[in-house]
Design a protein around this motif. Structure first.
Motif, short mmCIF file in Angstrom:
data_model
loop_
_atom_site.label_atom_id
_atom_site.label_comp_id
_atom_site.label_asym_id
_atom_site.label_seq_id
_atom_site.Cartn_x
_atom_site.Cartn_y
_atom_site.Cartn_z
N UNK A 61 33.90 34.23 32.47
CA UNK A 61 34.16 35.57 33.34
C UNK A 61 34.36 36.73 32.33
N UNK A 62 35.37 37.68 32.89
CA UNK A 62 35.53 38.70 32.10
C UNK A 62 36.84 39.02 31.82
N UNK A 63 37.28 39.88 30.79
CA UNK A 63 38.77 40.18 30.82
C UNK A 63 38.64 41.84 30.73
N UNK A 64 39.35 42.42 31.64
CA UNK A 64 39.28 43.94 31.87
C UNK A 64 40.49 44.62 31.64
N UNK A 88 54.80 47.08 39.87
CA UNK A 88 55.20 46.41 40.75
C UNK A 88 53.96 45.95 41.96
N UNK A 89 53.29 46.82 42.50
CA UNK A 89 52.30 46.75 43.47
C UNK A 89 51.20 45.61 43.12
N UNK A 90 50.78 45.84 41.82
CA UNK A 90 49.81 45.16 41.12
C UNK A 90 50.13 43.84 40.40
N UNK A 91 51.23 43.74 40.13
CA UNK A 91 51.72 42.75 39.15
C UNK A 91 51.17 41.30 39.74
N UNK A 92 51.38 41.03 41.17
CA UNK A 92 50.88 39.86 41.70
C UNK A 92 49.81 40.05 42.68
N UNK A 93 49.32 41.28 42.83
CA UNK A 93 48.43 41.78 43.79
C UNK A 93 47.00 40.67 44.07
N UNK A 104 43.67 36.41 37.01
CA UNK A 104 45.36 36.74 37.06
C UNK A 104 45.19 38.24 36.82
N UNK A 105 46.25 38.87 36.93
CA UNK A 105 46.91 40.32 36.68
C UNK A 105 48.06 40.22 35.73
N UNK A 106 47.78 40.84 34.92
CA UNK A 106 49.02 40.85 34.00
C UNK A 106 49.33 42.29 33.54
N UNK A 128 45.81 43.72 32.31
CA UNK A 128 44.81 43.04 31.87
C UNK A 128 44.56 41.98 33.09
N UNK A 129 43.18 42.25 33.40
CA UNK A 129 42.79 41.40 34.54
C UNK A 129 41.64 40.52 33.94
N UNK A 130 41.70 39.42 34.49
CA UNK A 130 40.76 38.14 34.17
C UNK A 130 40.12 37.81 35.42
N UNK A 131 38.92 37.84 35.50
CA UNK A 131 37.89 37.42 36.51
C UNK A 131 37.15 36.20 36.15
N UNK A 132 36.78 35.17 37.06
CA UNK A 132 35.57 34.23 36.67
C UNK A 132 34.41 34.46 37.51
N UNK A 133 33.36 33.88 37.03
CA UNK A 133 32.37 34.24 37.75
C UNK A 133 32.25 33.32 39.09
#
Length: 134
Positions: A61-64, A88-93, A104-106, A128-133
């Protein structure tokens, strides 16, 4: 991760921020992914500064590095309130992505740089946003 997934992340973040009652109460629909000149404050601009390969046992995936820039007129209290609401809006979005899976979003940090224009206050909220393919 393709450029399309980066665009999807920005679109998803914009949707979350405009859909959050607290953030929208401050900025309305003034949440942008471009840097064109806008004279109505406060406003938010979203950017992705780096995209790196990411991999674990489940796949690639990617780390953004996503940054949410906040601009207000006048004092710095409003920028801190908006920055807190963004965090607060993005922490667990749950971002809606078509070509990737959100892992994940951190929240990383919030900084309040000094703007060259003394009438503008700004803050930058980093995630930091981590996505997987998909």
């Amino acid at each position: 991760m393709s450029a399309d997934a980066a665009d999807e992340i920005i679109k998803g973040v914009r949707t979350v921020l405009m859909g959050d009652a607290t953030v929208a109460g401050y900025v309305g629909t003034r949440v942008y992914s471009d840097w064109s000149s806008v004279e109505t404050f406060p406003l938010i601009r979203i950017s992705i500064t780096t995209i790196k390969d990411w991999e674990d046992d489940c796949g690639q995936g990617a780390e953004v590095d996503l940054r949410v820039h906040i601009y207000t007129r006048g004092g710095g209290i409003e920028r801190h309130r908006i920055a807190s609401a963004v965090r607060d809006a993005l922490r667990d979005a749950e971002l809606q992505l078509d070509t990737a899976v959100l892992r994940s979003i951190r929240w990383v940090q919030t900084v309040a740089p000094v703007d060259p224009d003394p009438t503008i206050s700004s803050a930058v909220v980093r995630f930091e946003i981590i996505t997987a393919t998909a």
